[in-house]
Design a protein around this motif. Structure first.
Motif, PDB file in Angstrom:
ATOM      1  N   CYS A 185       0.836  -1.207   0.000  1.00 50.61           N
ATOM      2  CA  CYS A 185       0.000   0.000   0.000  1.00 50.61           C
ATOM      3  C   CYS A 185       0.868   1.253   0.000  1.00 50.61           C
ATOM      4  CB  CYS A 185      -0.966   0.006   1.183  1.00 50.61           C
ATOM      5  SG  CYS A 185      -0.191   0.194   2.816  1.00 50.61           S
ATOM      6  N   SER A 186       2.108   1.126  -0.475  1.00 53.04           N
ATOM      7  CA  SER A 186       3.011   2.276  -0.525  1.00 53.04           C
ATOM      8  C   SER A 186       2.530   3.283  -1.569  1.00 53.04           C
ATOM      9  CB  SER A 186       4.432   1.818  -0.844  1.00 53.04           C
ATOM     10  OG  SER A 186       4.489   1.212  -2.112  1.00 53.04           O
ATOM     11  N   GLY A 187       3.143   4.463  -1.560  1.00 60.68           N
ATOM     12  CA  GLY A 187       2.671   5.547  -2.404  1.00 60.68           C
ATOM     13  C   GLY A 187       2.633   5.212  -3.879  1.00 60.68           C
ATOM     14  N   SER A 225      -1.334  -5.282   5.007  1.00 57.83           N
ATOM     15  CA  SER A 225      -0.922  -4.240   4.078  1.00 57.83           C
ATOM     16  C   SER A 225       0.382  -3.646   4.595  1.00 57.83           C
ATOM     17  CB  SER A 225      -1.999  -3.148   3.955  1.00 57.83           C
ATOM     18  OG  SER A 225      -2.158  -2.441   5.167  1.00 57.83           O
ATOM     19  N   PHE A 226       1.168  -3.096   3.667  1.00 57.72           N
ATOM     20  CA  PHE A 226       2.448  -2.546   4.086  1.00 57.72           C
ATOM     21  C   PHE A 226       2.884  -1.386   3.189  1.00 57.72           C
ATOM     22  CE2 PHE A 226       3.543  -5.706   0.908  1.00 57.72           C
ATOM     23  CZ  PHE A 226       4.624  -5.180   0.231  1.00 57.72           C
ATOM     24  N   ASP A 227       3.401  -0.360   3.837  1.00 52.75           N
ATOM     25  CA  ASP A 227       4.257   0.623   3.178  1.00 52.75           C
ATOM     26  C   ASP A 227       5.578   0.533   3.931  1.00 52.75           C
ATOM     27  OD1 ASP A 227       3.284   1.841   5.509  1.00 52.75           O
ATOM     28  OD2 ASP A 227       2.540   3.613   4.510  1.00 52.75           O
ATOM     29  N   HIS A 228       5.981   1.580   4.680  1.00 53.76           N
ATOM     30  CA  HIS A 228       7.145   1.396   5.558  1.00 53.76           C
ATOM     31  C   HIS A 228       6.726   0.834   6.908  1.00 53.76           C
ATOM     32  CE1 HIS A 228       5.687   5.559   6.145  1.00 53.76           C
ATOM     33  NE2 HIS A 228       5.955   5.334   7.405  1.00 53.76           N
ATOM     34  N   LEU A 259     -11.278  -2.260   2.877  1.00 55.97           N
ATOM     35  CA  LEU A 259     -10.137  -2.521   3.758  1.00 55.97           C
ATOM     36  C   LEU A 259      -8.848  -1.855   3.296  1.00 55.97           C
ATOM     37  CD1 LEU A 259     -10.650  -6.359   4.350  1.00 55.97           C
ATOM     38  CD2 LEU A 259     -11.021  -4.543   6.029  1.00 55.97           C
ATOM     39  N   TYR A 260      -8.656  -1.790   1.991  1.00 55.49           N
ATOM     40  CA  TYR A 260      -7.361  -1.408   1.429  1.00 55.49           C
ATOM     41  C   TYR A 260      -7.309   0.076   1.114  1.00 55.49           C
ATOM     42  CZ  TYR A 260      -3.454  -1.265  -1.873  1.00 55.49           C
ATOM     43  OH  TYR A 260      -2.283  -0.963  -2.527  1.00 55.49           O
ATOM     44  N   GLN A 261      -6.260   0.722   1.573  1.00 58.13           N
ATOM     45  CA  GLN A 261      -6.068   2.147   1.293  1.00 58.13           C
ATOM     46  C   GLN A 261      -4.591   2.428   1.073  1.00 58.13           C
ATOM     47  OE1 GLN A 261      -7.814   4.790   4.159  1.00 58.13           O
ATOM     48  NE2 GLN A 261      -6.799   6.603   3.318  1.00 58.13           N
ATOM     49  N   VAL A 262      -4.271   3.090  -0.023  1.00 59.26           N
ATOM     50  CA  VAL A 262      -2.894   3.438  -0.324  1.00 59.26           C
ATOM     51  C   VAL A 262      -2.441   4.589   0.556  1.00 59.26           C
ATOM     52  CG1 VAL A 262      -1.343   4.341  -2.102  1.00 59.26           C
ATOM     53  CG2 VAL A 262      -3.038   2.597  -2.685  1.00 59.26           C
ATOM     54  N   ASN A 263      -1.215   4.490   1.064  1.00 58.12           N
ATOM     55  CA  ASN A 263      -0.626   5.544   1.875  1.00 58.12           C
ATOM     56  C   ASN A 263       0.521   6.198   1.107  1.00 58.12           C
ATOM     57  OD1 ASN A 263      -2.335   4.964   4.158  1.00 58.12           O
ATOM     58  ND2 ASN A 263      -1.079   3.155   4.507  1.00 58.12           N
ATOM     59  N   ASN A 264       1.278   7.036   1.772  1.00 59.54           N
ATOM     60  CA  ASN A 264       2.357   7.763   1.105  1.00 59.54           C
ATOM     61  C   ASN A 264       3.742   7.240   1.463  1.00 59.54           C
ATOM     62  OD1 ASN A 264       0.669   9.649  -0.251  1.00 59.54           O
ATOM     63  ND2 ASN A 264       0.389  10.759   1.672  1.00 59.54           N
ATOM     64  N   GLY A 265       3.797   6.058   2.086  1.00 61.48           N
ATOM     65  CA  GLY A 265       5.064   5.553   2.589  1.00 61.48           C
ATOM     66  C   GLY A 265       5.887   4.825   1.544  1.00 61.48           C
ATOM     67  N   ALA A 266       7.021   4.293   1.999  1.00 62.34           N
ATOM     68  CA  ALA A 266       7.937   3.520   1.168  1.00 62.34           C
ATOM     69  C   ALA A 266       7.535   2.043   1.212  1.00 62.34           C
ATOM     70  CB  ALA A 266       9.371   3.747   1.637  1.00 62.34           C
ATOM     71  N   THR A 267       8.475   1.118   0.942  1.00 59.57           N
ATOM     72  CA  THR A 267       8.115  -0.288   0.725  1.00 59.57           C
ATOM     73  C   THR A 267       8.944  -1.216   1.606  1.00 59.57           C
ATOM     74  OG1 THR A 267       7.641   0.283  -1.584  1.00 59.57           O
ATOM     75  CG2 THR A 267       7.791  -2.061  -1.037  1.00 59.57           C
ATOM     76  N   ALA A 268       8.356  -1.654   2.719  1.00 59.55           N
ATOM     77  CA  ALA A 268       9.025  -2.594   3.630  1.00 59.55           C
ATOM     78  C   ALA A 268       8.653  -4.020   3.238  1.00 59.55           C
ATOM     79  CB  ALA A 268       8.636  -2.303   5.071  1.00 59.55           C
ATOM     80  N   LEU A 269       9.070  -4.420   2.047  1.00 60.58           N
ATOM     81  CA  LEU A 269       8.666  -5.705   1.486  1.00 60.58           C
ATOM     82  C   LEU A 269       9.166  -6.881   2.314  1.00 60.58           C
ATOM     83  CD1 LEU A 269       7.509  -7.454  -0.800  1.00 60.58           C
ATOM     84  CD2 LEU A 269       9.619  -7.028  -2.088  1.00 60.58           C
ATOM     85  N   VAL A 282       1.932  -9.301  -2.882  1.00 62.38           N
ATOM     86  CA  VAL A 282       1.686  -8.528  -4.097  1.00 62.38           C
ATOM     87  C   VAL A 282       2.325  -7.160  -3.940  1.00 62.38           C
ATOM     88  CG1 VAL A 282      -0.030  -7.620  -5.698  1.00 62.38           C
ATOM     89  CG2 VAL A 282      -0.524  -9.715  -4.413  1.00 62.38           C
ATOM     90  N   THR A 283       3.223  -6.803  -4.871  1.00 62.75           N
ATOM     91  CA  THR A 283       3.897  -5.508  -4.799  1.00 62.75           C
ATOM     92  C   THR A 283       4.111  -4.959  -6.197  1.00 62.75           C
ATOM     93  OG1 THR A 283       5.873  -4.346  -3.988  1.00 62.75           O
ATOM     94  CG2 THR A 283       6.181  -6.595  -4.795  1.00 62.75           C
ATOM     95  N   ASP A 284       4.248  -3.634  -6.294  1.00 64.26           N
ATOM     96  CA  ASP A 284       4.589  -3.025  -7.581  1.00 64.26           C
ATOM     97  C   ASP A 284       5.995  -2.430  -7.533  1.00 64.26           C
ATOM     98  OD1 ASP A 284       4.269  -0.728  -6.014  1.00 64.26           O
ATOM     99  OD2 ASP A 284       3.462   0.430  -7.692  1.00 64.26           O
ATOM    100  N   GLY A 285       6.737  -2.728  -6.464  1.00 64.71           N
ATOM    101  CA  GLY A 285       8.058  -2.138  -6.314  1.00 64.71           C
ATOM    102  C   GLY A 285       9.029  -3.102  -5.667  1.00 64.71           C
ATOM    103  N   GLU A 286      10.076  -2.529  -5.091  1.00 60.23           N
ATOM    104  CA  GLU A 286      11.096  -3.324  -4.433  1.00 60.23           C
ATOM    105  C   GLU A 286      11.368  -2.788  -3.038  1.00 60.23           C
ATOM    106  OE1 GLU A 286      14.501  -4.790  -6.610  1.00 60.23           O
ATOM    107  OE2 GLU A 286      13.729  -3.811  -8.412  1.00 60.23           O
ATOM    108  N   GLU A 287      11.964  -3.627  -2.221  1.00 63.80           N
ATOM    109  CA  GLU A 287      12.324  -3.299  -0.841  1.00 63.80           C
ATOM    110  C   GLU A 287      13.127  -2.009  -0.756  1.00 63.80           C
ATOM    111  OE1 GLU A 287      13.353  -2.784   2.849  1.00 63.80           O
ATOM    112  OE2 GLU A 287      12.012  -4.469   2.390  1.00 63.80           O
ATOM    113  N   ASN A 288      12.680  -1.089   0.153  1.00 62.20           N
ATOM    114  CA  ASN A 288      13.496   0.099   0.425  1.00 62.20           C
ATOM    115  C   ASN A 288      13.261   0.693   1.809  1.00 62.20           C
ATOM    116  OD1 ASN A 288      11.076   1.554   0.242  1.00 62.20           O
ATOM    117  ND2 ASN A 288      11.492   2.307  -1.820  1.00 62.20           N
ATOM    118  N   ALA A 289      12.558  -0.062   2.695  1.00 63.93           N
ATOM    119  CA  ALA A 289      12.204   0.583   3.955  1.00 63.93           C
ATOM    120  C   ALA A 289      12.065  -0.333   5.157  1.00 63.93           C
ATOM    121  CB  ALA A 289      10.896   1.362   3.783  1.00 63.93           C
TER     122      ALA A 289
END
Length: 238
Positions: A19-21, A58-61, A81-91, A119-126
């Motif tokens: 749910c990262s940005g 769900s996860f962002d940072h 249930l699901y809402q996108v936040n503005n954080g990074a990606t603690a995959l 399920v992710t659209d990015g890579e680990e960074n947080a």
């Protein structure tokens, strides 16, 4: 006096969704993908007479548990249930958290199996904090050690799979310990990519549950990937 105990199959499924940005443009697509996966679990569980329980993260940072080990028949749409936040990606942290939590489930009675799908659209960074680390080896190194050790030590009745955005992310997921055959690429930016992701997760649900009927409780080996789907080998399949 003798008693005949009912032996039943219990499936524990953890959905771990980004749910990262960067997911903001894909929010509605992600909801469709997950809702279709849950619909597949419900239908196949009813058909086979399994008890299937689902946990949702769900996860962002930060990593948050939204649903814990609920009967899949009662899980509402992700839309509520699901809402996108503005954080990074603690995959990595999210993947580990869901596995650690599932490890606390009591298995003494019944025949239990476990499935994690990330399920992710990015890579680990947080992982490990509230700020981006962007691959800083001092921060990322211990997390890499933890996830590779955890993935390598999963019991035989556990399966872990992941949807990633591109081939680079697929190689990274392999480095984390996700089996190569349990990694699929999804293109959240195109309608075709979303439809393929829906097919992938529906096939994963079907294959996981039908595999139980054939006595397959989990797999760490590459599984059948025709049409890009994540699933299990059926009896007699190559």
């Amino acid at each position: 006096m003798s008693a005949h105990r009912i032996q039943h199959k219990v499936n524990h499924v953890a959905l771990v969704v980004d749910c990262s940005g960067s997911m903001r443009p894909h929010q509605s697509q992600l909801i469709r993908v997950v809702d279709e996966f849950v619909a597949g679990l419900k239908a196949e569980s009813d058909s086979l007479g399994h008890e299937t329980r689902i946990s949702l993260y769900s996860f962002d940072h930060r990593v948050e548990n939204l649903v814990w080990d609920m009967d899949v028949k009662h899980l509402p749409s992700m839309r509520g249930l699901y809402q996108v936040n503005n954080g990074a990606t603690a995959l990595i942290e999210a993947s580990l958290k869901s596995l650690d939590d599932l490890g606390h489930i009591w298995e003494e009675y019944g025949e239990h199996s476990f499935l994690q799908i990330v399920v992710t659209d990015g890579e680990e960074n947080a992982s490990g904090g509230d700020r981006r680390h962007d691959g800083d080896p001092a921060i990322l190194g211990p997390w890499l050690d933890r996830i590779t050790a955890t993935m390598g030590g999963l019991p035989g009745h556990w399966t872990s799979a992941i949807l990633v955005p591109n081939s680079l992310a697929k190689r990274t997921a392999q480095n984390y310990g996700f089996p190569a055959g349990n990694i699929a690429i999804w293109d959240a930016d195109s309608q075709k990519g979303v439809e393929e992701a829906i097919g992938t997760v529906r096939a994963a649900a079907t294959s996981f549950l039908r595999g139980r009927e054939q006595g397959v409780r989990g797999t760490k080996e590459p599984v059948r990937r025709r049409a890009g789907h994540i699933g299990r080998r059926g009896a007699g399949e190559p």
